[in-house]
Design a protein around this motif. Sequence first.
Motif, PDB file in Angstrom:
ATOM      1  N   HIS A 185      49.286  40.051  45.547  1.00 44.73           N
ATOM      2  CA  HIS A 185      48.594  38.861  45.048  1.00 44.73           C
ATOM      3  C   HIS A 185      48.900  38.605  43.576  1.00 44.73           C
ATOM      4  O   HIS A 185      49.027  37.464  43.151  1.00 44.73           O
ATOM      5  N   ASP A 186      48.994  39.665  42.800  1.00 50.38           N
ATOM      6  CA  ASP A 186      49.372  39.604  41.393  1.00 50.38           C
ATOM      7  C   ASP A 186      49.751  41.026  40.989  1.00 50.38           C
ATOM      8  O   ASP A 186      49.841  41.900  41.843  1.00 50.38           O
ATOM      9  N   GLU A 187      49.983  41.268  39.704  1.00 47.95           N
ATOM     10  CA  GLU A 187      50.480  42.590  39.297  1.00 47.95           C
ATOM     11  C   GLU A 187      49.464  43.711  39.494  1.00 47.95           C
ATOM     12  O   GLU A 187      49.818  44.880  39.397  1.00 47.95           O
ATOM     13  N   ARG A 188      48.222  43.394  39.817  1.00 46.40           N
ATOM     14  CA  ARG A 188      47.201  44.430  40.001  1.00 46.40           C
ATOM     15  C   ARG A 188      46.556  44.468  41.378  1.00 46.40           C
ATOM     16  O   ARG A 188      45.819  45.392  41.682  1.00 46.40           O
TER      17      ARG A 188
ATOM     18  N   GLU B 256      44.264  47.739  41.024  1.00 44.96           N
ATOM     19  CA  GLU B 256      44.427  48.672  39.918  1.00 44.96           C
ATOM     20  C   GLU B 256      43.152  48.654  39.092  1.00 44.96           C
ATOM     21  O   GLU B 256      42.667  47.591  38.708  1.00 44.96           O
ATOM     22  N   ILE B 257      42.623  49.829  38.845  1.00 44.73           N
ATOM     23  CA  ILE B 257      41.387  49.917  38.069  1.00 44.73           C
ATOM     24  C   ILE B 257      41.630  50.420  36.653  1.00 44.73           C
ATOM     25  O   ILE B 257      40.785  50.246  35.782  1.00 44.73           O
ATOM     26  N   GLU B 258      42.786  51.044  36.453  1.00 47.54           N
ATOM     27  CA  GLU B 258      43.174  51.474  35.109  1.00 47.54           C
ATOM     28  C   GLU B 258      44.675  51.282  34.973  1.00 47.54           C
ATOM     29  O   GLU B 258      45.430  51.581  35.887  1.00 47.54           O
ATOM     30  N   ARG B 259      45.083  50.774  33.823  1.00 51.08           N
ATOM     31  CA  ARG B 259      46.513  50.531  33.579  1.00 51.08           C
ATOM     32  C   ARG B 259      46.773  50.781  32.105  1.00 51.08           C
ATOM     33  O   ARG B 259      46.241  50.075  31.252  1.00 51.08           O
ATOM     34  N   GLU B 260      47.600  51.786  31.820  1.00 50.27           N
ATOM     35  CA  GLU B 260      47.963  52.140  30.451  1.00 50.27           C
ATOM     36  C   GLU B 260      49.488  52.178  30.350  1.00 50.27           C
ATOM     37  O   GLU B 260      50.093  53.245  30.410  1.00 50.27           O
ATOM     38  N   PRO B 261      50.121  50.992  30.224  1.00 53.21           N
ATOM     39  CA  PRO B 261      51.585  50.955  30.183  1.00 53.21           C
ATOM     40  C   PRO B 261      52.117  51.705  28.969  1.00 53.21           C
ATOM     41  O   PRO B 261      51.523  51.629  27.908  1.00 53.21           O
ATOM     42  N   PRO B 262      53.169  52.384  29.080  1.00 49.50           N
ATOM     43  CA  PRO B 262      53.953  52.698  30.273  1.00 49.50           C
ATOM     44  C   PRO B 262      53.702  54.117  30.772  1.00 49.50           C
ATOM     45  O   PRO B 262      54.640  54.813  31.184  1.00 49.50           O
ATOM     46  N   HIS B 263      52.440  54.558  30.755  1.00 50.64           N
ATOM     47  CA  HIS B 263      52.168  55.966  31.056  1.00 50.64           C
ATOM     48  C   HIS B 263      51.280  56.231  32.280  1.00 50.64           C
ATOM     49  O   HIS B 263      51.417  57.276  32.900  1.00 50.64           O
TER      50      HIS B 263
ATOM     51  N   PHE C 198      44.836  53.197  41.025  1.00 54.09           N
ATOM     52  CA  PHE C 198      44.401  52.129  41.916  1.00 54.09           C
ATOM     53  C   PHE C 198      43.416  52.659  42.946  1.00 54.09           C
ATOM     54  O   PHE C 198      43.364  53.860  43.218  1.00 54.09           O
ATOM     55  N   VAL C 199      42.664  51.744  43.509  1.00 54.83           N
ATOM     56  CA  VAL C 199      41.742  52.048  44.598  1.00 54.83           C
ATOM     57  C   VAL C 199      42.044  51.088  45.732  1.00 54.83           C
ATOM     58  O   VAL C 199      42.246  49.889  45.501  1.00 54.83           O
ATOM     59  N   GLY C 200      42.075  51.623  46.947  1.00 58.56           N
ATOM     60  CA  GLY C 200      42.241  50.802  48.136  1.00 58.56           C
ATOM     61  C   GLY C 200      41.028  50.984  49.034  1.00 58.56           C
ATOM     62  O   GLY C 200      40.589  52.109  49.258  1.00 58.56           O
ATOM     63  N   LYS C 201      40.484  49.884  49.520  1.00 65.77           N
ATOM     64  CA  LYS C 201      39.280  49.944  50.351  1.00 65.77           C
ATOM     65  C   LYS C 201      39.488  49.178  51.642  1.00 65.77           C
ATOM     66  O   LYS C 201      40.081  48.097  51.642  1.00 65.77           O
ATOM     67  N   SER C 202      38.969  49.753  52.735  1.00 69.77           N
ATOM     68  CA  SER C 202      38.993  49.090  54.035  1.00 69.77           C
ATOM     69  C   SER C 202      37.866  49.648  54.888  1.00 69.77           C
ATOM     70  O   SER C 202      37.164  50.573  54.470  1.00 69.77           O
TER      71      SER C 202
END
Length: 159
Positions: free
Chosen positions: A41-44, A67-74, A78-82
């Motif tokens: 859908h988008d980058e996250r 994505e719940i946390e993103r610290e580029p470039p390190h 992410f969390v996936g729910k179903s």
Amino acid sequence: MTVRVSRTFEFDADPADVWAFISDPGKRASAISVVDSYEVHDERNATWQVSLPIPFLDSTVPVETTEIEREPPHRVKFVGKSRALRVTGEHTIEETADGGCRLTNEFVVEGEIPGVEKFFKRNFEKELDNLEAALHADARIEDAEAESEARGSGGAGGD
């Protein structure tokens, strides 16, 4: 029951190249064998259509990943729910002294229906192998071990 697994890969590659792969939700999804298809859908955010060969699950299950946390470039988490499972994945990249990098991968899966944890407990190592293979297949990322073996074998011979 919760299934947890972690594994570290080393690459003779620029950490930015590994980041470009691991921070892309489509590339992450394509490395997982039980993901039949996905929509970014988008980058996250992405939706994975997951097919697990377990009883009580006769169709694909949409897993909404964010994505719940993103610290580029390190680092990316992410969390996936179903209705079938909840998965958390975390990827951390560290530069190594030789100019390559180390990628640490940690995953946690909690099943919402019977059989999910058992499936992942039996198959997580294979899924991590798939992730590593996908990273190696990326044109910019080389395996540190294979690269050093190639350099070492080039001069051996009948001198």
